[in-house]
Motif scaffolding. Structure first.
Motif, mmCIF file in Angstrom:
data_model
loop_
_atom_site.group_PDB
_atom_site.id
_atom_site.type_symbol
_atom_site.label_atom_id
_atom_site.label_comp_id
_atom_site.label_asym_id
_atom_site.label_seq_id
_atom_site.Cartn_x
_atom_site.Cartn_y
_atom_site.Cartn_z
ATOM 1 N N LEU A 1 33.544 -23.816 -41.213
ATOM 2 C CA LEU A 1 33.659 -25.086 -40.499
ATOM 3 C C LEU A 1 32.389 -25.388 -39.696
ATOM 4 C CD1 LEU A 1 37.337 -24.649 -39.242
ATOM 5 C CD2 LEU A 1 36.556 -26.228 -41.017
ATOM 6 N N LEU A 2 31.790 -24.357 -39.129
ATOM 7 C CA LEU A 2 30.554 -24.541 -38.364
ATOM 8 C C LEU A 2 29.398 -24.941 -39.278
ATOM 9 C CD1 LEU A 2 30.836 -21.459 -35.980
ATOM 10 C CD2 LEU A 2 30.947 -23.848 -35.292
ATOM 11 N N LYS A 3 29.273 -24.253 -40.417
ATOM 12 C CA LYS A 3 28.188 -24.548 -41.350
ATOM 13 C C LYS A 3 28.363 -25.926 -41.978
ATOM 14 C CE LYS A 3 25.315 -22.098 -42.301
ATOM 15 N NZ LYS A 3 23.991 -21.902 -41.672
ATOM 16 N N ASP A 4 29.597 -26.378 -42.093
ATOM 17 C CA ASP A 4 29.871 -27.669 -42.718
ATOM 18 C C ASP A 4 29.269 -28.824 -41.931
ATOM 19 O OD1 ASP A 4 31.168 -29.189 -44.831
ATOM 20 O OD2 ASP A 4 32.562 -29.887 -43.301
ATOM 21 N N ILE A 5 29.125 -28.655 -40.613
ATOM 22 C CA ILE A 5 28.512 -29.719 -39.808
ATOM 23 C C ILE A 5 27.111 -29.325 -39.343
ATOM 24 C CG2 ILE A 5 30.728 -30.672 -39.052
ATOM 25 C CD1 ILE A 5 30.270 -29.313 -36.357
ATOM 26 N N LYS A 6 26.514 -28.409 -40.116
ATOM 27 C CA LYS A 6 25.102 -28.038 -39.942
ATOM 28 C C LYS A 6 24.804 -27.388 -38.584
ATOM 29 C CE LYS A 6 24.097 -29.950 -43.936
ATOM 30 N NZ LYS A 6 25.424 -30.425 -44.296
ATOM 31 N N THR B 1 25.061 -17.708 -37.624
ATOM 32 C CA THR B 1 25.215 -16.651 -38.619
ATOM 33 C C THR B 1 26.686 -16.251 -38.709
ATOM 34 O OG1 THR B 1 24.914 -14.842 -37.037
ATOM 35 C CG2 THR B 1 22.929 -15.792 -38.034
ATOM 36 N N PHE B 2 27.009 -15.549 -39.780
ATOM 37 C CA PHE B 2 28.386 -15.101 -39.967
ATOM 38 C C PHE B 2 28.837 -14.216 -38.809
ATOM 39 C CE2 PHE B 2 31.249 -11.760 -41.670
ATOM 40 C CZ PHE B 2 32.355 -12.557 -41.929
ATOM 41 N N TRP B 3 27.959 -13.292 -38.368
ATOM 42 C CA TRP B 3 28.338 -12.377 -37.295
ATOM 43 C C TRP B 3 28.484 -13.085 -35.957
ATOM 44 C CZ3 TRP B 3 30.545 -8.239 -38.715
ATOM 45 C CH2 TRP B 3 30.184 -7.616 -39.914
ATOM 46 N N GLN B 4 27.693 -14.117 -35.733
ATOM 47 C CA GLN B 4 27.866 -14.906 -34.504
ATOM 48 C C GLN B 4 29.238 -15.592 -34.506
ATOM 49 O OE1 GLN B 4 24.239 -17.304 -34.818
ATOM 50 N NE2 GLN B 4 23.585 -16.529 -32.818
ATOM 51 N N ALA B 5 29.599 -16.149 -35.658
ATOM 52 C CA ALA B 5 30.892 -16.828 -35.770
ATOM 53 C C ALA B 5 32.041 -15.847 -35.565
ATOM 54 C CB ALA B 5 31.012 -17.503 -37.138
ATOM 55 N N ILE B 6 31.909 -14.664 -36.157
ATOM 56 C CA ILE B 6 32.941 -13.634 -36.004
ATOM 57 C C ILE B 6 33.066 -13.220 -34.545
ATOM 58 C CG2 ILE B 6 33.480 -11.198 -36.449
ATOM 59 C CD1 ILE B 6 34.225 -12.864 -38.776
ATOM 60 N N LYS B 7 31.927 -12.997 -33.910
ATOM 61 C CA LYS B 7 31.922 -12.550 -32.507
ATOM 62 C C LYS B 7 32.590 -13.574 -31.595
ATOM 63 C CE LYS B 7 27.887 -12.294 -30.582
ATOM 64 N NZ LYS B 7 26.533 -11.822 -30.195
ATOM 65 N N VAL B 8 32.239 -14.842 -31.786
ATOM 66 C CA VAL B 8 32.816 -15.903 -30.961
ATOM 67 C C VAL B 8 34.310 -16.042 -31.238
ATOM 68 C CG1 VAL B 8 32.850 -18.395 -30.545
ATOM 69 C CG2 VAL B 8 30.673 -17.182 -30.686
ATOM 70 N N TYR B 9 34.690 -15.977 -32.522
ATOM 71 C CA TYR B 9 36.108 -16.157 -32.854
ATOM 72 C C TYR B 9 36.960 -15.028 -32.264
ATOM 73 C CZ TYR B 9 40.447 -16.952 -35.216
ATOM 74 O OH TYR B 9 41.778 -17.183 -35.455
ATOM 75 N N VAL B 10 36.512 -13.790 -32.469
ATOM 76 C CA VAL B 10 37.300 -12.639 -31.976
ATOM 77 C C VAL B 10 37.373 -12.649 -30.458
ATOM 78 C CG1 VAL B 10 37.390 -10.119 -31.848
ATOM 79 C CG2 VAL B 10 36.821 -11.232 -34.009
ATOM 80 N N ALA B 11 36.251 -12.956 -29.799
ATOM 81 C CA ALA B 11 36.259 -13.031 -28.330
ATOM 82 C C ALA B 11 37.191 -14.142 -27.864
ATOM 83 C CB ALA B 11 34.846 -13.275 -27.811
ATOM 84 N N GLY B 12 37.151 -15.273 -28.560
ATOM 85 C CA GLY B 12 38.033 -16.382 -28.211
ATOM 86 C C GLY B 12 39.487 -16.070 -28.465
ATOM 87 N N THR C 1 28.597 -22.401 -27.527
ATOM 88 C CA THR C 1 27.389 -23.088 -27.044
ATOM 89 C C THR C 1 26.338 -22.086 -26.580
ATOM 90 O OG1 THR C 1 28.306 -23.291 -24.797
ATOM 91 C CG2 THR C 1 28.679 -25.139 -26.301
ATOM 92 N N LYS C 2 26.779 -20.957 -26.043
ATOM 93 C CA LYS C 2 25.841 -19.930 -25.592
ATOM 94 C C LYS C 2 25.165 -19.240 -26.776
ATOM 95 C CE LYS C 2 26.864 -20.538 -21.261
ATOM 96 N NZ LYS C 2 25.886 -21.183 -20.348
ATOM 97 N N GLU C 3 25.918 -19.108 -27.876
ATOM 98 C CA GLU C 3 25.398 -18.412 -29.045
ATOM 99 C C GLU C 3 24.415 -19.266 -29.842
ATOM 100 O OE1 GLU C 3 25.719 -15.346 -30.455
ATOM 101 O OE2 GLU C 3 26.758 -14.624 -28.678
ATOM 102 N N VAL C 4 24.722 -20.547 -30.005
ATOM 103 C CA VAL C 4 23.934 -21.387 -30.918
ATOM 104 C C VAL C 4 23.117 -22.464 -30.216
ATOM 105 C CG1 VAL C 4 25.538 -20.994 -32.809
ATOM 106 C CG2 VAL C 4 25.887 -22.951 -31.304
#
Length: 255
Positions: A61-66, A70-81, A99-102
């Motif tokens: 979903l993140l990559k779809d809106i450009k 990275t995959f690991w950033q998305a995983i880290k944010v999702y799991v923390a959330g 927002t802090k990650e990207v």
């Protein structure tokens, strides 16, 4: 926010007290201690797989809106959330972490956050609807809920009709909060290839969750098949999703 936190704390205290009074804690402790260690590790592994699948859905979903993530950033944010999301303001906290990650503004990253929450709910509703017909339970509410969600999706994805409706609603002061929530939800809901792929990933994650629930139920001598376990598991997600105020949390931050 403070009132909601206090309310959640009181609710948890009452819930824990009720559970302690209604079950034999000593027996549960014995059963948990006797749970096969290898099987427990396997279930923990499946739980990790579910988190990775949902993290991958978030990444799509993140990559779809450009959004440059990275995959690991998305995983880290999702799991923390995931650890924070049951609490008041949980979903908006996930957006803040992102927002802090990207290094993107809050308004842009809120779309995928809404999308993944919507996908989670739609998937669970579809499974619950199927289960309600198979097991002859709550058929009418399930159909009504599905119609409501599809109608909301169609309304929000029709940009022309949505904009026209907002012009009318904006004239009504008491609807300002609702309008803000609709704008947030509208950013993240669209029916395209990414949405369908995310729906498929959600179905796989729910199937694994249903299997875990069935395995644990069998150990506690509750005979449930995979379909019924999946139905109960998904029903819990629906109830959680309907009582979660993620749209309101996000709208408060953005206003």
């Amino acid at each position: 926010m403070i009132i909601r936190l206090v309310g959640v704390f009181i609710f948890l205290v009452i819930l824990i007290f009720s559970v302690v009074q209604s079950i034999d804690i000593a027996k549960v402790e014995v059963l948990m201690a006797q749970f096969p260690k290898l099987e427990l590790l396997g279930l923990m592994g499946l739980t990790i797989i579910i988190s990775f699948l949902k993290g991958y859905r978030f990444y799509l979903l993140l990559k779809d809106i450009k959004i440059p993530v990275t995959f690991w950033q998305a995983i880290k944010v999702y799991v923390a959330g995931q650890a924070i999301s049951p609490l008041p303001g949980g979903e908006s906290a996930r957006s803040f972490l992102l927002t802090k990650e990207v290094n993107q503004n809050f308004a842009k990253v809120s779309g995928p956050v809404v999308s993944q929450a919507f996908l989670e709910l739609v998937t669970a509703v579809l499974i619950t609807l199927l289960g309600s017909f198979i097991f002859n339970v709550l058929r009418l509410p399930a159909v009504g809920l599905l119609i409501l969600i599809i109608g909301l999706g169609v309304f929000l994805t029709n940009r022309t009709f949505f904009s026209y409706a907002l012009k009318i609603f904006n004239k009504l002061a008491f609807l300002k909060s609702l309008i803000s929530q609709l704008k947030i939800v509208q950013q993240g809901i669209r029916f395209d290839k990414t949405f369908l792929l995310g729906l498929g990933v959600s179905l796989i994650a729910n199937l694994i969750g249903g299997f875990i629930f069935m395995t644990i139920s069998h150990y506690f001598e509750i005979s449930l098949g995979l379909l019924k376990s999946l139905f109960i598991y998904s029903s819990g997600i629906v109830i959680t999703g309907l009582t979660d105020n993620w749209a309101r949390d996000l709208s408060k931050v953005l206003i």
